[in-house]
Design an enzyme around this catalytic site. Structure first.
Site, PDB file in Angstrom:
ATOM      1  N   GLU A 140     -18.369 -16.143 -15.680  1.00  0.00           N
ATOM      2  CA  GLU A 140     -19.198 -15.018 -16.118  1.00  0.00           C
ATOM      3  C   GLU A 140     -20.559 -15.126 -15.434  1.00  0.00           C
ATOM      4  OE1 GLU A 140     -19.114 -14.941 -20.398  1.00  0.00           O
ATOM      5  OE2 GLU A 140     -17.105 -14.069 -20.419  1.00  0.00           O
TER       6      GLU A 140
ATOM      7  N   ARG B 112      -2.171  10.665   5.967  1.00  0.00           N
ATOM      8  CA  ARG B 112      -2.010   9.383   5.262  1.00  0.00           C
ATOM      9  C   ARG B 112      -0.640   9.349   4.599  1.00  0.00           C
ATOM     10  NH1 ARG B 112      -4.389   4.966   4.086  1.00  0.00           N
ATOM     11  NH2 ARG B 112      -6.433   5.446   4.945  1.00  0.00           N
TER      12      ARG B 112
ATOM     13  N   HIS C  16     -18.612   8.594   0.100  1.00  0.00           N
ATOM     14  CA  HIS C  16     -17.337   9.046   0.684  1.00  0.00           C
ATOM     15  C   HIS C  16     -17.213  10.577   0.651  1.00  0.00           C
ATOM     16  CE1 HIS C  16     -13.336   8.952   2.107  1.00  0.00           C
ATOM     17  NE2 HIS C  16     -12.854   9.435   0.982  1.00  0.00           N
TER      18      HIS C  16
ATOM     19  N   LYS D  44      -5.261  13.270  11.167  1.00  0.00           N
ATOM     20  CA  LYS D  44      -4.694  12.110  10.481  1.00  0.00           C
ATOM     21  C   LYS D  44      -3.857  12.533   9.275  1.00  0.00           C
ATOM     22  CE  LYS D  44      -7.146   9.185   7.504  1.00  0.00           C
ATOM     23  NZ  LYS D  44      -8.176   8.164   7.241  1.00  0.00           N
TER      24      LYS D  44
ATOM     25  N   THR E  23      -8.246  -1.152   5.548  1.00  0.00           N
ATOM     26  CA  THR E  23      -7.176  -1.977   6.129  1.00  0.00           C
ATOM     27  C   THR E  23      -7.203  -1.927   7.658  1.00  0.00           C
ATOM     28  OG1 THR E  23      -5.609  -0.150   6.233  1.00  0.00           O
ATOM     29  CG2 THR E  23      -5.668  -1.412   4.173  1.00  0.00           C
TER      30      THR E  23
ATOM     31  N   ASP F  99     -10.507  11.862  11.440  1.00  0.00           N
ATOM     32  CA  ASP F  99      -9.918  12.989  10.700  1.00  0.00           C
ATOM     33  C   ASP F  99     -10.962  14.079  10.521  1.00  0.00           C
ATOM     34  OD1 ASP F  99     -11.584  12.198   8.578  1.00  0.00           O
ATOM     35  OD2 ASP F  99     -10.011  10.977   7.680  1.00  0.00           O
TER      36      ASP F  99
HETATM   37  C1  R5P Z   1     -10.666   7.944   4.286  1.00  0.00           C
HETATM   38  O1  R5P Z   1     -10.779   9.097   3.906  1.00  0.00           O
HETATM   39  C2  R5P Z   1     -11.815   7.179   4.873  1.00  0.00           C
HETATM   40  O2  R5P Z   1     -12.734   8.039   5.476  1.00  0.00           O
HETATM   41  C3  R5P Z   1     -11.313   6.157   5.879  1.00  0.00           C
HETATM   42  O3  R5P Z   1     -10.713   6.844   6.963  1.00  0.00           O
HETATM   43  C4  R5P Z   1     -10.321   5.227   5.260  1.00  0.00           C
HETATM   44  O4  R5P Z   1     -10.830   4.698   4.080  1.00  0.00           O
HETATM   45  C5  R5P Z   1      -9.954   4.103   6.207  1.00  0.00           C
HETATM   46  O5  R5P Z   1      -8.987   3.308   5.574  1.00  0.00           O
HETATM   47  P1  R5P Z   1      -8.091   2.312   6.409  1.00  0.00           P
HETATM   48  O6  R5P Z   1      -9.001   1.434   7.225  1.00  0.00           O
HETATM   49  O7  R5P Z   1      -7.334   1.529   5.370  1.00  0.00           O
HETATM   50  O8  R5P Z   1      -7.169   3.117   7.269  1.00  0.00           O
END
Ligand code: R5P
Length: 297
Positions: free
Chosen positions: A42, A192, A130, A190, A221, A167
């Protein structure tokens, strides 16, 4: 809001260097504090200076989970110590990607975190949120500031021909960076597939023998960037740089990016790591001056 008083800066364990940069640049004092963890993990915080009736700026990246608890306890410590105002600078706002209910039964995580931070805050500043609408989840004035200009300044000497957004959502960022660098810009398409898999569609852009930088808000990632790099290399790009504001670099992200053939990985220091080459303190200072009527000593 600050009325020409001293602004005391409390730097949390996830943003110490940003807090130091702000303190040096504004000639405002960094508060001494004890941070430790009990044997059961903690968190413990104690502010070691008098801040009764004072303006306090708390700087702490809200990521990963335990840093959010640290932030809430730092805010509570400032309240208990009688701070007059508590402005929270969140270099990275964790949970911001769960910005809506994608499926029934889910929470809007960004809203929950924002509401808890708002409980003991007079205002909030965050870097490259974001999505802009997440600022409205705070119940106190909250402002987002972009680190794109700082990233563009870093990229400029590299003679970039093309800035690409991976994107549509990131296309304004690419446009702004391109205008600062003085080069062309575009975005990729892009799709996903899941949390770990993305598909980048080829686009008819001529990157043959060009130096290209791909710019996004987050590298998590590394899947989005790795696929974009591969596509650009396939189309004949000579050099590919990848840059982001928030570098999470989860798991094998670094290896994925390097093996895809990128020349350099660039991130800001909102999350400190080996790729933190761009500082965000100037962005936070701009917001303090612009929105919080802070007057430099
Ligand atoms: C998504 O909308 C964000 O703008 C990034 O493109 C996303 O978080 C990237 O994630 P990753 O590196 O896992 O592809």
């Amino acid at each position: 809001m600050y009325d020409c008083h001293t602004m005391y800066i409390l730097g949390g364990t996830s943003a110490r260097s940003i807090a130091e940069d702000i303190s040096k640049s504004l000639h405002e004092p960094l508060l001494k504090a004890t941070y430790k963890r009990f044997p059961d993990e903690e968190f413990y915080v104690r502010i070691l200076e008098e801040i009764k009736g004072e303006d306090v700026l708390i700087v702490q990246t809200a990521y990963p989970d335990q840093k959010i608890i640290e932030l809430l306890l730092m805010q509570a410590a400032a309240v208990e110590a009688g701070a007059k105002t508590i402005t929270v600078a969140l270099p990275y706002f964790g949970y911001s990607r769960q910005d809506k209910k994608f499926e029934e039964g889910e929470p809007i995580s960004a809203k929950t975190i924002a509401e808890h931070i708002s409980l003991h805050a007079s205002g909030v500043i965050t870097i490259d949120p974001h999505k802009d609408h997440i600022l409205k989840f705070f119940t106190v004035p909250a402002f987002g500031v972009s680190a794109t200009a700082e990233i563009a300044k870093y990229l400029k000497p590299k003679h970039i021909d093309f800035i690409l957004a991976p994107d549509k959502g990131a296309k304004d960022r690419a446009k702004l960076a391109a205008s600062i660098i003085g080069c062309e810009h575009d975005h990729l398409e892009k799709t996903r597939i899941d949390g770990n898999t993305v598909k980048i569609q080829p686009k008819n852009i001529n990157v043959q023998n060009k130096t290209v930088a791909i710019l996004d808000d987050i590298i998590s990632t590394g899947g989005t960037m790795a696929n974009s790099i591969k596509e650009l290399k396939r189309q004949g790009a000579k050099h590919v740089y990848v840059a982001c504001t928030h570098g999470l670099f989860i798991g094998e992200a670094k290896a994925k990016l390097l093996s895809s053939g990128c020349d350099e990985i660039i991130a800001t220091d909102t999350i400190e790591n080996e790729f933190s080459k761009v500082k965000v303190a100037p962005c936070i200072i701009d917001m303090l001056l612009e929105k919080f009527e802070y007057v430099k000593n």
